[in-house]
Write an enzyme that holds these catalytic residues in place. Sequence first.
Site, PDB file in Angstrom:
ATOM      1  N   ASP A 118      -2.323  -5.952   0.486  1.00  0.00           N
ATOM      2  CA  ASP A 118      -3.533  -6.164   1.292  1.00  0.00           C
ATOM      3  C   ASP A 118      -3.136  -6.687   2.669  1.00  0.00           C
ATOM      4  O   ASP A 118      -2.385  -7.663   2.764  1.00  0.00           O
ATOM      5  CB  ASP A 118      -4.461  -7.166   0.590  1.00  0.00           C
ATOM      6  CG  ASP A 118      -4.917  -6.667  -0.778  1.00  0.00           C
ATOM      7  OD1 ASP A 118      -5.066  -5.436  -0.929  1.00  0.00           O
ATOM      8  OD2 ASP A 118      -5.111  -7.490  -1.683  1.00  0.00           O
ATOM      9  N   ASP A 154       1.344   1.683   4.837  1.00  0.00           N
ATOM     10  CA  ASP A 154       0.896   2.565   5.915  1.00  0.00           C
ATOM     11  C   ASP A 154       0.324   1.710   7.040  1.00  0.00           C
ATOM     12  O   ASP A 154      -0.073   2.246   8.068  1.00  0.00           O
ATOM     13  CB  ASP A 154      -0.226   3.485   5.418  1.00  0.00           C
ATOM     14  CG  ASP A 154      -1.473   2.683   5.125  1.00  0.00           C
ATOM     15  OD1 ASP A 154      -1.376   1.686   4.371  1.00  0.00           O
ATOM     16  OD2 ASP A 154      -2.541   2.990   5.681  1.00  0.00           O
TER      17      ASP A 154
HETATM   18  N1  SAH Z   1       0.708  -1.032  -5.041  1.00  0.00           N
HETATM   19  C1  SAH Z   1      -0.509  -0.278  -5.241  1.00  0.00           C
HETATM   20  C2  SAH Z   1      -1.763  -1.120  -5.000  1.00  0.00           C
HETATM   21  C3  SAH Z   1      -1.909  -1.672  -3.608  1.00  0.00           C
HETATM   22  S1  SAH Z   1      -3.433  -2.559  -3.363  1.00  0.00           S
HETATM   23  C4  SAH Z   1      -0.491   0.968  -4.388  1.00  0.00           C
HETATM   24  O1  SAH Z   1       0.339   1.054  -3.478  1.00  0.00           O
HETATM   25  O2  SAH Z   1      -1.303   1.867  -4.610  1.00  0.00           O
HETATM   26  C5  SAH Z   1      -2.849  -4.222  -3.443  1.00  0.00           C
HETATM   27  C6  SAH Z   1      -2.854  -4.783  -4.867  1.00  0.00           C
HETATM   28  O3  SAH Z   1      -2.314  -6.096  -4.804  1.00  0.00           O
HETATM   29  C7  SAH Z   1      -4.252  -4.924  -5.486  1.00  0.00           C
HETATM   30  O4  SAH Z   1      -4.275  -4.265  -6.732  1.00  0.00           O
HETATM   31  C8  SAH Z   1      -4.451  -6.430  -5.615  1.00  0.00           C
HETATM   32  O5  SAH Z   1      -5.205  -6.797  -6.755  1.00  0.00           O
HETATM   33  C9  SAH Z   1      -3.029  -6.938  -5.686  1.00  0.00           C
HETATM   34  N2  SAH Z   1      -2.838  -8.321  -5.211  1.00  0.00           N
HETATM   35  C10 SAH Z   1      -3.378  -8.873  -4.118  1.00  0.00           C
HETATM   36  N3  SAH Z   1      -2.981 -10.153  -3.988  1.00  0.00           N
HETATM   37  C11 SAH Z   1      -2.164 -10.410  -5.042  1.00  0.00           C
HETATM   38  C12 SAH Z   1      -1.454 -11.558  -5.466  1.00  0.00           C
HETATM   39  N4  SAH Z   1      -1.510 -12.713  -4.791  1.00  0.00           N
HETATM   40  N5  SAH Z   1      -0.714 -11.472  -6.597  1.00  0.00           N
HETATM   41  C13 SAH Z   1      -0.658 -10.305  -7.310  1.00  0.00           C
HETATM   42  N6  SAH Z   1      -1.318  -9.191  -6.934  1.00  0.00           N
HETATM   43  C14 SAH Z   1      -2.061  -9.235  -5.825  1.00  0.00           C
END
Ligand code: SAH
Length: 213
Positions: A118, A154
């Site tokens: 994120d 990205d």
């Molecule tokens: N890696 C995947 C998802 C990316 S979205 C892809 O590339 O398609 C980012 C993901 O990180 C989300 O599913 C969210 O729930 C998770 N996330 C966000 N903060 C987090 C944290 N502190 N610990 C573990 N997961 C986390």
Amino acid sequence: MRVRKRKGAMEHLENHPEYVILEPEKAKGYWQDIFGNSNPVHIEVGSGKGAFITGMAAQNPDINYIGIDIQVSVLSYALDKVLESGLSNIKLLLVDGSSLTNYFENGEVGLMYLNFSDPWPKTRHEKRRLTYKSFLETYQQILPPRGEIHFKTDNRGLFEYSLSSFSQYGMILKKVWLDLHASDYEGNVMTEYEKKFSSKGQVIYRVEAQFKD
Ligand code: SAH
């Protein structure tokens, strides 16, 4: 990753203790026993619906993979993929990336991946970015000396931020890709977001950053 709340998601996770480790504190220092071998353990923090971690596990049977996410519904979709794959070198963990030292002993993780984390673009949310220095401190503890983080995104802003965060932390940027898909990088396993964004024409950035000992 935004997903609608899935009914029965927690129950689904609880019904598969062979894949989902529900008391991870007890696993600290025992991950290889849990996998039943002495292969290296690699983790992905924020593994989403699990395309990457499942693909990597299929490609590398001699490595143990752990997909980590904080969202119950998201992890339940990853579980569907893992069940479908039938692979035995993969586990899932419902925990926060900021608390990994509760679940992994020093140096217990051979390598870690961050994919499409994120972006938290607002400056006041900097501390939530998974490449913020407090997260790097956590990762450094569970990785061996000279351990590596492999990061794809990205999001140009998050990529620029992460490069400086790694470098201000004293890490070595071993290799940087400004357009992964146009490069000669072999064996790339795509994540859900990678498929989605690259099909829209977005370039994919990648970096391999290494801690010093
Ligand atoms: N890696 C995947 C998802 C990316 S979205 C892809 O590339 O398609 C980012 C993901 O990180 C989300 O599913 C969210 O729930 C998770 N996330 C966000 N903060 C987090 C944290 N502190 N610990 C573990 N997961 C986390």
